[in-house]
Scaffold this motif. Structure first.
Motif, short mmCIF file in Angstrom:
data_model
loop_
_atom_site.label_atom_id
_atom_site.label_comp_id
_atom_site.label_asym_id
_atom_site.label_seq_id
_atom_site.Cartn_x
_atom_site.Cartn_y
_atom_site.Cartn_z
N GLY A 199 0.82 -1.20 0.00
CA GLY A 199 0.00 0.00 0.00
C GLY A 199 0.85 1.26 0.00
O GLY A 199 0.59 2.21 -0.74
N SER A 200 1.90 1.26 0.82
CA SER A 200 2.80 2.41 0.88
C SER A 200 3.60 2.55 -0.41
O SER A 200 3.89 3.66 -0.86
CB SER A 200 3.76 2.26 2.07
N VAL A 201 3.97 1.41 -1.01
CA VAL A 201 4.68 1.45 -2.30
C VAL A 201 3.79 2.10 -3.35
O VAL A 201 4.24 2.94 -4.14
CB VAL A 201 5.09 0.03 -2.74
N THR A 202 2.52 1.74 -3.35
CA THR A 202 1.57 2.33 -4.30
C THR A 202 1.45 3.84 -4.10
O THR A 202 1.49 4.60 -5.07
CB THR A 202 0.19 1.67 -4.15
N ALA A 203 1.32 4.26 -2.85
CA ALA A 203 1.22 5.69 -2.56
C ALA A 203 2.49 6.42 -2.99
O ALA A 203 2.43 7.51 -3.57
CB ALA A 203 0.97 5.91 -1.07
N LEU A 204 3.66 5.82 -2.72
CA LEU A 204 4.93 6.43 -3.09
C LEU A 204 5.06 6.53 -4.61
O LEU A 204 5.50 7.56 -5.14
CB LEU A 204 6.09 5.62 -2.51
N VAL A 205 4.69 5.46 -5.31
CA VAL A 205 4.75 5.47 -6.78
C VAL A 205 3.86 6.58 -7.34
O VAL A 205 4.29 7.36 -8.19
CB VAL A 205 4.30 4.10 -7.34
N CYS A 206 2.63 6.67 -6.85
CA CYS A 206 1.70 7.69 -7.34
C CYS A 206 2.23 9.09 -7.07
O CYS A 206 2.18 9.98 -7.94
CB CYS A 206 0.33 7.51 -6.70
N MET A 207 2.75 9.31 -5.86
CA MET A 207 3.24 10.64 -5.50
C MET A 207 4.47 11.03 -6.30
O MET A 207 4.58 12.16 -6.81
CB MET A 207 3.55 10.70 -4.00
N VAL A 208 5.41 10.09 -6.45
CA VAL A 208 6.65 10.39 -7.16
C VAL A 208 6.39 10.68 -8.63
O VAL A 208 6.90 11.67 -9.19
CB VAL A 208 7.67 9.24 -7.01
#
Length: 343
Positions: free
Chosen positions: A81-90
């Motif tokens: 979930g955090s990887v997904t959020a980080l990918v979207c934000m970056v």
């Protein structure tokens, strides 16, 4: 060499996985047919409602494939979930504030997923740290780095990216409106990508040496080691592949949201894990199928659709029903395990 060949075969209790898969598919069919009967007047029986299950969950399907592979090794990854959020934000930050292209965004998502999979895989397989602890740290790190990039929501306006996100593929089936005009159902390219990845992962796990090794290691790592399998390297490959699928799934998730923000994809890791368990993947490892996980995701999507269509229940009921199903399948897995031990 003969001993090694035997070790690469999936465990005999894969038949139990087949039974769980049948239950999962039957549950999905019953839930969806019930929805068509009860909410047929609200459009639940329209073909588009079914295809929306894939449209809304394309990213989760891909992420859950990686989670399934890792769980079959008797591991777990709660950082997705955090990887997904980080990918979207970056990728949102890079495209909107630094002029990156949509193609660069794909590379960024894969790079983040690869880095996560590689680091966590090394810590789990070679340093023998508990997967829960490693991925818990990864979860906190990812969510923290998302806030470091930006605490504000960044909406994506890149034309190429939006054209990918909004490109509809019409289907030959559909429904008619009240004026009698035919309205074709549609999907997005993300659905095709997700289905292709499910097929590829299913083939990988069933017909390749790597897939058979993953099942053998998840069933009994010590026995697999004695049979000549490289347990550490196989676990590392599983986490790297899971990381890549997590990163790419995050990109598909971003195509659906077209934005990046700190609280994005919160609880997605639980959705991926519950989809795998409901689909027949054992928490103890050694048993599970990508097709079962796909139906686990569809069950989650059906629950969401039913509650949304009903209209008066809180969205939190999705979590409540999903947790009840998760408990049911865990208990069922335990009962099947006890029965098999007695036999």
């Amino acid at each position: 060499m003969k001993a090694t060949g035997k070790a690469l075969k999936p465990k005999k209790n894969m038949t139990g996985s087949g039974f769980l898969l049948i239950i999962t598919i039957a549950l999905f069919v019953v839930m969806y047919v019930a929805g068509m009967i009860v909410f047929g007047d609200k459009g639940f029986a329209k073909p588009q409602m079914f295809f929306n299950l894939f449209v809304s969950n394309a990213g989760l399907i891909v992420i859950a494939m990686g989670e399934t592979i890792i769980m079959i090794t008797a591991g777990i990854d709660i950082s997705v979930g955090s990887v997904t959020a980080l990918v979207c934000m970056v990728i949102a930050n890079q495209m909107e504030n630094h002029g990156a292209s949509a193609y660069t965004a794909v590379a960024i998502s894969l790079a983040i997923g690869l880095a996560y999979g590689l680091i966590q895989g090394i810590l789990v397989s070679y340093f023998e740290i508990q997967p829960f602890i490693v991925t818990l740290a990864g979860m906190f790190f990812g969510r923290g780095m998302t806030a470091v990039v930006s605490t504000d929501m960044i909406s994506i306006t890149n034309e190429t990216f939006l054209s990918w996100a909004q490109f509809q593929i019409p289907l030959p089936i559909g429904s008619t409106n009240r004026h009698g005009a035919f309205i074709p159902a549609y999907i997005y390219p993300t659905v095709i990508i997700a289905v292709v990845i499910v097929i590829l992962v299913a083939v990988l796990m069933k017909f390749t040496k790597f897939g058979r090794s993953v099942y053998a290691i998840g069933g009994n790592a010590q026995s697999a080691l004695m049979m000549g399998l490289n347990v550490k390297r196989t676990k590392l490959k599983a986490y790297v592949l899971g990381g890549l699928l997590s990163g790419f799934g995050g990109f598909l998730f971003c195509l659906n949201s077209c934005a990046g923000f700190v609280e994005q994809a919160k609880g997605l890791e639980m959705d991926a894990i519950s989809a795998a368990v409901i689909g027949g993947t054992l928490l103890s490892g050694g048993v599970g199928t990508p097709i079962g996980t796909l139906f686990g995701v569809l069950i989650k999507g059906t629950i969401t659709s039913l509650i949304t269509t009903q209209g008066t229940l809180s969205s939190w009921w999705v979590r409540i029903v999903l947790s009840a199903l998760l408990c049911f399948f865990i208990v069922l897995q335990s009962i099947l395990g006890k029965v098999k031990e007695k036999k």
